[in-house]
Motif scaffolding. Structure first.
Motif, PDB file in Angstrom:
ATOM      1  N   TYR A 124       0.715  -1.390  -0.142  1.00  0.00           N
ATOM      2  CA  TYR A 124      -0.038   0.164  -0.025  1.00  0.00           C
ATOM      3  C   TYR A 124       0.613   1.166   0.100  1.00  0.00           C
ATOM      4  CZ  TYR A 124      -3.635   3.362   1.021  1.00  0.00           C
ATOM      5  OH  TYR A 124      -4.530   4.190   1.104  1.00  0.00           O
ATOM      6  N   ALA A 125       1.949   1.243   0.730  1.00  0.00           N
ATOM      7  CA  ALA A 125       2.825   2.473   0.926  1.00  0.00           C
ATOM      8  C   ALA A 125       3.489   2.652  -0.392  1.00  0.00           C
ATOM      9  CB  ALA A 125       3.877   2.243   2.076  1.00  0.00           C
ATOM     10  N   ASN A 126       3.896   1.533  -1.094  1.00  0.00           N
ATOM     11  CA  ASN A 126       4.514   1.486  -2.347  1.00  0.00           C
ATOM     12  C   ASN A 126       3.711   2.242  -3.489  1.00  0.00           C
ATOM     13  OD1 ASN A 126       7.499   1.120  -3.152  1.00  0.00           O
ATOM     14  ND2 ASN A 126       6.924  -0.648  -1.643  1.00  0.00           N
ATOM     15  N   SER A 127       2.324   1.866  -3.267  1.00  0.00           N
ATOM     16  CA  SER A 127       1.294   2.217  -4.278  1.00  0.00           C
ATOM     17  C   SER A 127       1.014   3.648  -4.066  1.00  0.00           C
ATOM     18  CB  SER A 127       0.212   1.359  -4.168  1.00  0.00           C
ATOM     19  OG  SER A 127      -0.640   1.597  -3.181  1.00  0.00           O
ATOM     20  N   ARG A 128       1.450   4.207  -3.207  1.00  0.00           N
ATOM     21  CA  ARG A 128       0.929   5.760  -2.618  1.00  0.00           C
ATOM     22  C   ARG A 128       2.309   6.516  -2.472  1.00  0.00           C
ATOM     23  NH1 ARG A 128      -3.164   4.388  -4.561  1.00  0.00           N
ATOM     24  NH2 ARG A 128      -5.278   4.072  -3.224  1.00  0.00           N
ATOM     25  N   PRO A 129       2.958   7.328  -3.402  1.00  0.00           N
ATOM     26  CA  PRO A 129       4.081   7.771  -3.307  1.00  0.00           C
ATOM     27  C   PRO A 129       4.371   8.783  -2.032  1.00  0.00           C
ATOM     28  CG  PRO A 129       3.663   7.977  -5.728  1.00  0.00           C
ATOM     29  CD  PRO A 129       2.335   7.635  -4.932  1.00  0.00           C
ATOM     30  N   SER A 130       3.264   9.256  -1.771  1.00  0.00           N
ATOM     31  CA  SER A 130       3.274  10.198  -0.365  1.00  0.00           C
ATOM     32  C   SER A 130       3.400   9.450   0.672  1.00  0.00           C
ATOM     33  CB  SER A 130       2.046  10.963  -0.303  1.00  0.00           C
ATOM     34  OG  SER A 130       0.599  10.167  -0.197  1.00  0.00           O
ATOM     35  N   LEU A 131       3.322   7.867   0.657  1.00  0.00           N
ATOM     36  CA  LEU A 131       3.796   7.251   2.040  1.00  0.00           C
ATOM     37  C   LEU A 131       4.881   6.415   1.989  1.00  0.00           C
ATOM     38  CD1 LEU A 131      -0.141   5.794   1.990  1.00  0.00           C
ATOM     39  CD2 LEU A 131       0.914   7.626   3.570  1.00  0.00           C
ATOM     40  N   VAL A 132       5.882   7.041   1.065  1.00  0.00           N
ATOM     41  CA  VAL A 132       7.073   5.696   1.204  1.00  0.00           C
ATOM     42  C   VAL A 132       7.757   5.939   2.390  1.00  0.00           C
ATOM     43  CG1 VAL A 132       7.367   5.596  -1.403  1.00  0.00           C
ATOM     44  CG2 VAL A 132       8.150   7.530  -0.304  1.00  0.00           C
ATOM     45  N   ALA A 133       7.668   7.132   3.148  1.00  0.00           N
ATOM     46  CA  ALA A 133       8.433   7.452   4.462  1.00  0.00           C
ATOM     47  C   ALA A 133       7.951   6.187   5.592  1.00  0.00           C
ATOM     48  CB  ALA A 133       8.066   8.497   4.842  1.00  0.00           C
ATOM     49  N   ALA A 134       6.818   5.385   5.327  1.00  0.00           N
ATOM     50  CA  ALA A 134       6.415   4.478   5.975  1.00  0.00           C
ATOM     51  C   ALA A 134       7.065   3.176   6.020  1.00  0.00           C
ATOM     52  CB  ALA A 134       5.006   4.023   5.864  1.00  0.00           C
ATOM     53  N   VAL A 183      -2.372  -9.077  -2.898  1.00  0.00           N
ATOM     54  CA  VAL A 183      -3.990  -8.453  -2.509  1.00  0.00           C
ATOM     55  C   VAL A 183      -4.162  -7.264  -2.543  1.00  0.00           C
ATOM     56  CG1 VAL A 183      -5.588  -8.857  -0.645  1.00  0.00           C
ATOM     57  CG2 VAL A 183      -4.400 -10.729  -1.185  1.00  0.00           C
ATOM     58  N   SER A 184      -3.116  -6.592  -1.653  1.00  0.00           N
ATOM     59  CA  SER A 184      -2.979  -5.051  -1.312  1.00  0.00           C
ATOM     60  C   SER A 184      -3.288  -4.371  -2.840  1.00  0.00           C
ATOM     61  CB  SER A 184      -2.073  -4.791  -0.573  1.00  0.00           C
ATOM     62  OG  SER A 184      -1.850  -3.348  -0.387  1.00  0.00           O
ATOM     63  N   LEU A 185      -2.105  -4.803  -3.785  1.00  0.00           N
ATOM     64  CA  LEU A 185      -2.026  -4.116  -4.833  1.00  0.00           C
ATOM     65  C   LEU A 185      -3.196  -4.096  -5.911  1.00  0.00           C
ATOM     66  CD1 LEU A 185       1.765  -4.734  -5.505  1.00  0.00           C
ATOM     67  CD2 LEU A 185       0.685  -2.457  -5.227  1.00  0.00           C
ATOM     68  N   TRP A 186      -3.813  -5.400  -5.827  1.00  0.00           N
ATOM     69  CA  TRP A 186      -5.001  -5.721  -6.602  1.00  0.00           C
ATOM     70  C   TRP A 186      -6.084  -4.776  -6.100  1.00  0.00           C
ATOM     71  CZ3 TRP A 186      -9.954  -7.528  -5.701  1.00  0.00           C
ATOM     72  CH2 TRP A 186     -10.833  -7.960  -6.749  1.00  0.00           C
ATOM     73  N   ALA A 187      -6.366  -4.504  -4.568  1.00  0.00           N
ATOM     74  CA  ALA A 187      -7.291  -3.793  -4.221  1.00  0.00           C
ATOM     75  C   ALA A 187      -7.388  -2.387  -4.345  1.00  0.00           C
ATOM     76  CB  ALA A 187      -7.303  -3.885  -2.480  1.00  0.00           C
ATOM     77  N   VAL A 188      -5.998  -1.875  -4.522  1.00  0.00           N
ATOM     78  CA  VAL A 188      -5.935  -0.537  -4.762  1.00  0.00           C
ATOM     79  C   VAL A 188      -5.936  -0.202  -6.315  1.00  0.00           C
ATOM     80  CG1 VAL A 188      -4.520   0.218  -3.003  1.00  0.00           C
ATOM     81  CG2 VAL A 188      -3.261  -0.343  -4.968  1.00  0.00           C
ATOM     82  N   GLY A 189      -6.234  -1.289  -7.016  1.00  0.00           N
ATOM     83  CA  GLY A 189      -6.378  -1.182  -8.575  1.00  0.00           C
ATOM     84  C   GLY A 189      -5.615  -1.761  -9.538  1.00  0.00           C
ATOM     85  N   VAL A 190      -4.407  -2.059  -9.193  1.00  0.00           N
ATOM     86  CA  VAL A 190      -3.524  -2.874 -10.066  1.00  0.00           C
ATOM     87  C   VAL A 190      -4.017  -3.936 -10.899  1.00  0.00           C
ATOM     88  CG1 VAL A 190      -1.026  -3.639 -10.266  1.00  0.00           C
ATOM     89  CG2 VAL A 190      -1.520  -1.811  -8.548  1.00  0.00           C
ATOM     90  N   ARG A 191      -3.996  -3.624 -11.765  1.00  0.00           N
ATOM     91  CA  ARG A 191      -4.685  -5.008 -12.757  1.00  0.00           C
ATOM     92  C   ARG A 191      -3.654  -5.308 -14.018  1.00  0.00           C
ATOM     93  NH1 ARG A 191      -7.395  -4.309  -9.036  1.00  0.00           N
ATOM     94  NH2 ARG A 191      -9.685  -4.506  -8.893  1.00  0.00           N
ATOM     95  N   LYS A 192      -3.896  -6.386 -14.587  1.00  0.00           N
ATOM     96  CA  LYS A 192      -2.978  -6.858 -15.728  1.00  0.00           C
ATOM     97  C   LYS A 192      -3.280  -5.692 -16.870  1.00  0.00           C
ATOM     98  CE  LYS A 192      -2.067 -10.776 -19.077  1.00  0.00           C
ATOM     99  NZ  LYS A 192      -2.285 -11.914 -19.342  1.00  0.00           N
ATOM    100  N   GLN A 193      -2.179  -5.410 -17.416  1.00  0.00           N
ATOM    101  CA  GLN A 193      -2.244  -4.338 -18.521  1.00  0.00           C
ATOM    102  C   GLN A 193      -2.680  -4.994 -19.926  1.00  0.00           C
ATOM    103  OE1 GLN A 193       1.517  -2.153 -18.310  1.00  0.00           O
ATOM    104  NE2 GLN A 193       1.043  -1.097 -16.417  1.00  0.00           N
ATOM    105  N   SER A 194      -3.670  -4.554 -20.436  1.00  0.00           N
ATOM    106  CA  SER A 194      -4.181  -5.107 -21.861  1.00  0.00           C
ATOM    107  C   SER A 194      -2.913  -4.618 -22.978  1.00  0.00           C
ATOM    108  CB  SER A 194      -5.386  -4.728 -22.165  1.00  0.00           C
ATOM    109  OG  SER A 194      -5.527  -3.252 -22.307  1.00  0.00           O
ATOM    110  N   ASP A 195      -2.671  -5.924 -23.883  1.00  0.00           N
ATOM    111  CA  ASP A 195      -1.530  -5.569 -24.976  1.00  0.00           C
ATOM    112  C   ASP A 195      -2.369  -4.616 -25.910  1.00  0.00           C
ATOM    113  OD1 ASP A 195       0.193  -6.911 -23.439  1.00  0.00           O
ATOM    114  OD2 ASP A 195      -0.375  -8.870 -24.268  1.00  0.00           O
TER     115      ASP A 195
END
Length: 195
Positions: A124-134, A183-195
């Motif tokens: 979750y912290a990696n998916s939000r640049p403002s949270l990388v301090a965590a 699970v966390s990345l999928w929940a924040v909207g990371v999905r397979k990129q379509s070709d």
């Protein structure tokens, strides 16, 4: 960012080696503060998160890259810790199993839960640049290098039970983090990129 930081390169080798030496010395001294310092510089969390990201994206190339880095990183860490253990045994005559080493001797249910929650937080912290301090806090909670260092130290002393148990602790932590990150990345909207 995760993909580029998951590459096996000189910086990764230097950081994993230095963090392992610090962790091994902290384990031998039974110093929690030194062990925490080692966790702050250990680079293993990024490729482990890379595997979780690859699962969420269906990215076979990233899985291959991250798993290769994890394999070489863990192998390097085990080798460095075994070398530190051999040097310590040569100086002291025998390896003393400290309370900090024994605390990492076998995985428990709470360890698994901590690793899973750490994986959720790290992704979750990696998916939000403002949270990388965590991320340093997450690295401390996940405790990846100390169990590997314990395993290497135990191997150098011929204590296969402790070596196996501590490596199993690392492995279960890693699997829990990968699953939680996916699970966390999928929940924040990371999905397979379509070709």
């Amino acid at each position: 960012r995760v993909q580029s930081s998951s590459a096996w390169n000189f910086d990764f080798v230097a950081l994993i080696s230095l963090s392992t030496v610090i962790a091994a010395l902290g384990l031998l001294q039974s110093s929690a503060a030194v062990i925490i310092g080692a966790m702050l510089i250990a680079p293993l969390m990024t490729p482990i998160l890379g595997v979780g990201l690859a699962l969420a994206q269906g990215n076979a190339r990233l899985v291959k890259l991250a798993l290769r880095t994890i394999f070489f990183g863990v192998s390097t860490s085990l080798l460095v810790a075994a070398l530190v253990g051999a040097l310590d045994r040569a100086a002291a005559g025998e390896l003393v199993r400290t309370p900090e080493m024994l605390a990492r001797g076998w995985p428990g249910l709470l360890d698994l839960f901590v690793a899973f929650v750490s994986g959720l937080a790290a992704a979750y912290a990696n998916s939000r640049p403002s949270l990388v301090a965590a991320l340093p806090g997450v690295a401390i909670a996940a405790a990846l290098v100390p169990p590997i260092a314990t395993s290497g130290l135990a191997l150098s002393a011929g204590d296969l039970r402790l070596a196996y148990g501590s490596f199993l602790l690392f492995f279960t932590n890693m699997v829990a983090i990968v699953l939680a990150a996916g699970v966390s990345l999928w929940a924040v909207g990371v999905r397979k990129q379509s070709d």
